[in-house]
Design an enzyme around this catalytic site. Structure first.
Site, PDB file in Angstrom:
ATOM      1  CG  ASP A  24      39.271  44.553  37.159  1.00 61.33           C
ATOM      2  OD1 ASP A  24      39.539  45.083  38.232  1.00 61.33           O
ATOM      3  OD2 ASP A  24      39.486  45.059  36.055  1.00 61.33           O
ATOM      4  CE  LYS A  79      44.214  39.841  41.267  1.00 54.85           C
ATOM      5  NZ  LYS A  79      43.464  40.680  40.324  1.00 54.85           N
ATOM      6  N   GLY A  80      40.079  37.867  44.632  1.00 53.74           N
ATOM      7  CA  GLY A  80      39.787  37.833  46.059  1.00 53.74           C
ATOM      8  C   GLY A  80      38.997  36.581  46.378  1.00 53.74           C
ATOM      9  CG  ASN A 104      47.336  49.612  43.042  1.00 50.69           C
ATOM     10  OD1 ASN A 104      47.537  48.925  44.032  1.00 50.69           O
ATOM     11  ND2 ASN A 104      48.122  49.568  41.977  1.00 50.69           N
ATOM     12  N   GLY A 153      41.809  45.963  44.800  1.00 49.11           N
ATOM     13  CA  GLY A 153      40.583  45.891  45.574  1.00 49.11           C
ATOM     14  C   GLY A 153      39.906  44.561  45.349  1.00 49.11           C
ATOM     15  CG  HIS A 154      40.772  41.194  46.561  1.00 50.13           C
ATOM     16  ND1 HIS A 154      41.054  41.079  45.228  1.00 50.13           N
ATOM     17  CD2 HIS A 154      41.908  40.889  47.222  1.00 50.13           C
ATOM     18  CE1 HIS A 154      42.324  40.730  45.100  1.00 50.13           C
ATOM     19  NE2 HIS A 154      42.866  40.628  46.283  1.00 50.13           N
ATOM     20  CB  THR A 189      43.712  53.513  41.475  1.00 50.53           C
ATOM     21  OG1 THR A 189      45.042  53.460  41.986  1.00 50.53           O
ATOM     22  CG2 THR A 189      43.443  52.252  40.652  1.00 50.53           C
ATOM     23  CD  GLN A 192      47.815  45.961  41.080  1.00 48.66           C
ATOM     24  OE1 GLN A 192      48.853  45.412  41.385  1.00 48.66           O
ATOM     25  NE2 GLN A 192      47.120  46.651  41.950  1.00 48.66           N
ATOM     26  NE  ARG A 194      36.216  45.721  37.792  1.00 45.68           N
ATOM     27  CZ  ARG A 194      35.828  44.919  38.783  1.00 45.68           C
ATOM     28  NH1 ARG A 194      35.032  43.898  38.537  1.00 45.68           N
ATOM     29  NH2 ARG A 194      36.250  45.123  40.012  1.00 45.68           N
ATOM     30  CE  LYS A 225      30.833  38.475  37.389  1.00 42.58           C
ATOM     31  NZ  LYS A 225      30.882  39.939  37.486  1.00 42.58           N
ATOM     32  CG  ASP A 245      27.415  33.065  37.619  1.00 42.05           C
ATOM     33  OD1 ASP A 245      28.661  33.023  37.622  1.00 42.05           O
ATOM     34  OD2 ASP A 245      26.759  33.978  38.154  1.00 42.05           O
ATOM     35  CB  VAL A 259      28.535  28.642  38.961  1.00 41.54           C
ATOM     36  CG1 VAL A 259      29.277  27.926  37.846  1.00 41.54           C
ATOM     37  CG2 VAL A 259      28.505  27.781  40.227  1.00 41.54           C
ATOM     38  N   GLY A 260      28.765  31.762  40.904  1.00 43.69           N
ATOM     39  CA  GLY A 260      27.921  32.656  41.700  1.00 43.69           C
ATOM     40  C   GLY A 260      28.759  33.290  42.785  1.00 43.69           C
TER      41      GLY A 260
HETATM   42  P1  IMP Z   1      47.841  52.664  39.216  1.00 44.75           P
HETATM   43  O1  IMP Z   1      48.232  51.292  39.655  1.00 44.75           O
HETATM   44  O2  IMP Z   1      46.906  53.354  40.164  1.00 44.75           O
HETATM   45  O3  IMP Z   1      49.050  53.508  38.872  1.00 44.75           O
HETATM   46  O4  IMP Z   1      47.018  52.539  37.845  1.00 44.75           O
HETATM   47  C1  IMP Z   1      47.622  52.102  36.645  1.00 44.75           C
HETATM   48  C2  IMP Z   1      46.643  51.243  35.845  1.00 44.75           C
HETATM   49  O5  IMP Z   1      46.420  50.030  36.540  1.00 44.75           O
HETATM   50  C3  IMP Z   1      45.262  51.848  35.638  1.00 44.75           C
HETATM   51  O6  IMP Z   1      44.777  51.431  34.369  1.00 44.75           O
HETATM   52  C4  IMP Z   1      44.429  51.240  36.742  1.00 44.75           C
HETATM   53  O7  IMP Z   1      43.050  51.205  36.426  1.00 44.75           O
HETATM   54  C5  IMP Z   1      45.023  49.855  36.770  1.00 44.75           C
HETATM   55  N1  IMP Z   1      44.886  49.148  38.055  1.00 44.75           N
HETATM   56  C6  IMP Z   1      45.676  49.284  39.139  1.00 44.75           C
HETATM   57  N2  IMP Z   1      45.296  48.424  40.115  1.00 44.75           N
HETATM   58  C7  IMP Z   1      44.268  47.729  39.625  1.00 44.75           C
HETATM   59  C8  IMP Z   1      43.476  46.639  40.149  1.00 44.75           C
HETATM   60  O8  IMP Z   1      43.668  46.146  41.259  1.00 44.75           O
HETATM   61  N3  IMP Z   1      42.498  46.170  39.316  1.00 44.75           N
HETATM   62  C9  IMP Z   1      42.310  46.663  38.071  1.00 44.75           C
HETATM   63  N4  IMP Z   1      43.020  47.656  37.547  1.00 44.75           N
HETATM   64  C10 IMP Z   1      43.998  48.179  38.307  1.00 44.75           C
END
Ligand code: IMP
Length: 434
Positions: free
Chosen positions: A19, A22-23, A44, A46-47, A136, A230, A315, A341, A343, A424-425
C-alpha cells in the site's frame, strides 16, 4: 555479466506492509522502461492508478501496460488465477489499451490458482477464528503451499487442454474430500473445469519462457523494471510471521521470481509512504485511531484515500515507523527511496517519526522476529514541526517548506538512504524531484 549501461534493471519494492503507492511509482519508472515485470504474488496485489479521466485498478498486469512502448511480464514466481487474468485483460482492452501477446508474456512456470485454493483459503481463515491472518481470500497461501509441496499445476500445463482438464479435475476432487471433512462448501467441479478450460484457451498465446524473454531484453540493452508487490513486512521470511503473505516480495524474490542474476541489477528503488498504513491483522506499533487517523486515512470519497484496492477494507494508519523503514532498507539494499503522499501531511501542527521501540522496558532499534515481540513494542517518537503550506504544486525539493525538508532529511538520515522523489498528489505530474 557486469553492471553496465547496456543492461539496466530496476527493482522496486514496498517497504513495509504494501500500500505504499507502488503502482504510482512504477508507473513513473516504467515510462523510462522497455519491460515491466511482476515476480511474486498474484491478484492479492492491487494498484489504483489515475490516468487522465480514468481510474484503473490493476491486480496482475504490471503498470507498464499503460505505456504503449513497454512489454509486460508475469514471472515464474507468481501464482496466477487465469480467470481473473482474462478479466483484467478484457478490462484493459476496454480502456483501449493494446494487450496483445506481443506486449504481455506469462511464464510457463508460474503456478495456477484454482478454485480449490480459493476454497481452502476461505476454510482456513474461518477455522482460525480470532487469530485469522486477514488474507485477501484470493487463494494465495494454498497455491504456494501446493507449489512447495510439489503438487501445484503450472501455467504451461494449460497448453495441453486434455491433460490439463484431467489434472485440474483431480486436484478439485481431492480438495472436495478435504472440504467435506472440514464442513465447508464444496466446489462445483463441472462448472470450474469449463471455466478454466475456456480461460486456458484464451491465455494460450501469452504463455512463454519469460526468463528467456527478459534475458534477450537485457542483452539487447533494454531497461527492465521489476514491480514489487506487497512489502517487506509481508515477506514470508522477513515479515511479521505468520501475518504475512506466502511469497518473498523483498528484493531476493525478484531474482528467483523472474530468473535473472543479481549482476543485472543497477538500482533498487524502495517505495514508502510519508506515514504508515496496513491492511489485515497483526501488530502495527505506530497505529493511530480517532481524528488523527481519520485525517491520514481520508473519508474514502477519493481513490487515493486509504482503502484497500483489492478488498476495499479501510487501511489501518499511523505515524511513520522509522524502525521498520530502516529494516526494509537493510533487507532490500535500496539505492534510493520514493516517498509518497507527502501532501497529506500538510496542515498537521506537528508530526512524529518512530525511531525506536521499547519492548519489556528495553529500548531497541531492531524489528523483533516474533510477532508477539512486535505486538509488545511501544513506539519511541521524535517530534517534528509541521507545515501548513499546500505542497501539491511543488516540483523541486528545494521549493518545499523548510519543515517538510526537515522531515524528509530526518527519514533519509534514519534510513541511510537518499530520497530521490516525493509524490504530492494523485496526478502523474505531481512529483517532486531532488
Ligand atoms: P494473502 O496474500 O492474501 O495470503 O494475505 C496475507 C496478508 O498479506 C494479509 O494481511 C493481506 O492483507 C496482506 N496482503 C497481501 N497482498 C497485499 C497487498 O498487495 N497490499 C497490502 N496487503 C496485502
Amino acid at each position: 555479466m557486469r553492471r553496465g549501461n547496456w543492461h539496466a534493471c530496476h527493482d522496486h519494492t514496498g517497504r513495509q506492509w504494501g500500500d505504499e503507492g507502488k503502482g504510482r511509482a512504477v508507473d513513473y519508472l516504467s515510462a523510462q522502461a522497455d519491460v515491466t515485470a511482476r515476480a511474486t504474488g498474484g491478484d492479492n496485489a492491487g494498484h489504483t492508478l489515475n490516468v487522465g479521466e480514468h481510474l484503473l485498478k490493476l491486480h496482475l498486469v504490471p503498470s507498464g501496460i499503460l505505456h504503449p512502448h513497454v512489454a509486460c511480464v508475469l514471472g515464474n514466481g507468481m501464482v496466477i488465477n487465469p480467470v481473473n487474468l482474462v478479466k483484467e485483460i478484457e478490462e484493459l482492452r476496454g480502456f483501449g489499451l493494446d494487450v496483445s501477446p506481443e506486449r504481455l508474456k506469462v511464464s510457463t512456470r508460474a503456478h495456477l490458482i484454482t478454485p480449490a485454493h480459493l476454497a481452502l483459503d476461505r476454510a482456513s481463515e474461518r477455522e482460525r477464528g480470532d487469530s485469522k491472518i486477514g488474507t485477501t481470500l484470493r487463494g494465495i497461501g494454498p497455491a504456494y503451499g501446493d507449489k512447495v509441496d510439489r503438487r501445484g499445476i503450472r501455467v504451461g500445463e494449460m497448453l495441453d487442454v486434455e491433460a490439463f482438464a484431467q489434472r485440474f479435475e483431480e486436484a478439485l476432487s481431492r480438495t472436495n474430500g478435504d472440504l467435506a471433512r472440514r464442513g465447508a462448501d464444496l466446489i462445483d467441479i463441472h462448472g470450474a473445469v469449463e471455466q478454466y478450460v475456456k480461460a486456458a484457451a484464451r491465455l494460450r498465446p501469452y504463455i512463454t519462457d519469460t526468463s528467456m524473454f527478459i534475458d534477450d531484453a537485457l542483452r539487447a540493452g533494454k531497461r527492465v523494471v521489476v514491480e514489487g508487490a506487497q512489502g517487506t513486512l509481508l515477506d514470508v521470511d522477513f515479515g511479521s510471521y505468520p501475518f504475512v503473505t506466502s511469497s518473498s516480495p523483498t528484493v531476493g524474490g525478484a531474482l528467483t521470481g523472474l530468473g535473472f542474476g543479481p549482476t543485472y541489477v543497477d538500482r533498487v528503488v524502495g517505495v514508502a509512504k510519508a506515514f504508515s498504513t496496513r491492511v489485515g491483522g497483526g501488530p502495527m506499533p505506530t497505529e493511530l485511531d480517532g481524528p488523527l487517523a481519520d485525517r491520514l486515512r481520508g473519508t474514502g470519497a477519493n481513490f487515493w484515500d486509504e482503502y484497500g484496492t483489492t478488498t476495499g477494507r479501510p487501511r489501518r494508519v499511523g505515524w511513520l515507523d522509522g524502525v521498520i523503514l530502516r529494516y526494509a532498507c537493510v533487507i532490500n539494499g535500496f539505492t534510493e527511496l520514493v516517498l509518497t503522499k507527502l501532501d497529506i501531511l500538510s496542515g498537521f501542527e506537528s508530526l512524529q517519526i518512530c525511531t525506536a521501540y521499547e519492548i519489556d522496558g528495553e529500548r531497541t532499534t531492531e524489528v523483533p522476529a516474533s510477532v508477539d515481540g512486535l505486538a509488545r513494542a511501544t513506539p519511541v517518537y521524535e517530534t517534528f514541526p509541521g507545515w501548513s503550506e499546500d505542497v501539491s504544486e511543488i516540483r523541486r525539493m528545494s521549493d518545499l517548506p523548510a519543515n517538510a525538508r526537515r522531515y524528509l532529511d530526518a527519514i533519509a538520515e534514519l534510513c541511510r538512504t537518499p530520497i530521490d522523489v516525493v509524490s504530492v498528489g494523485p496526478e502523474r505530474a505531481q512529483l517532486v524531484h531532488a
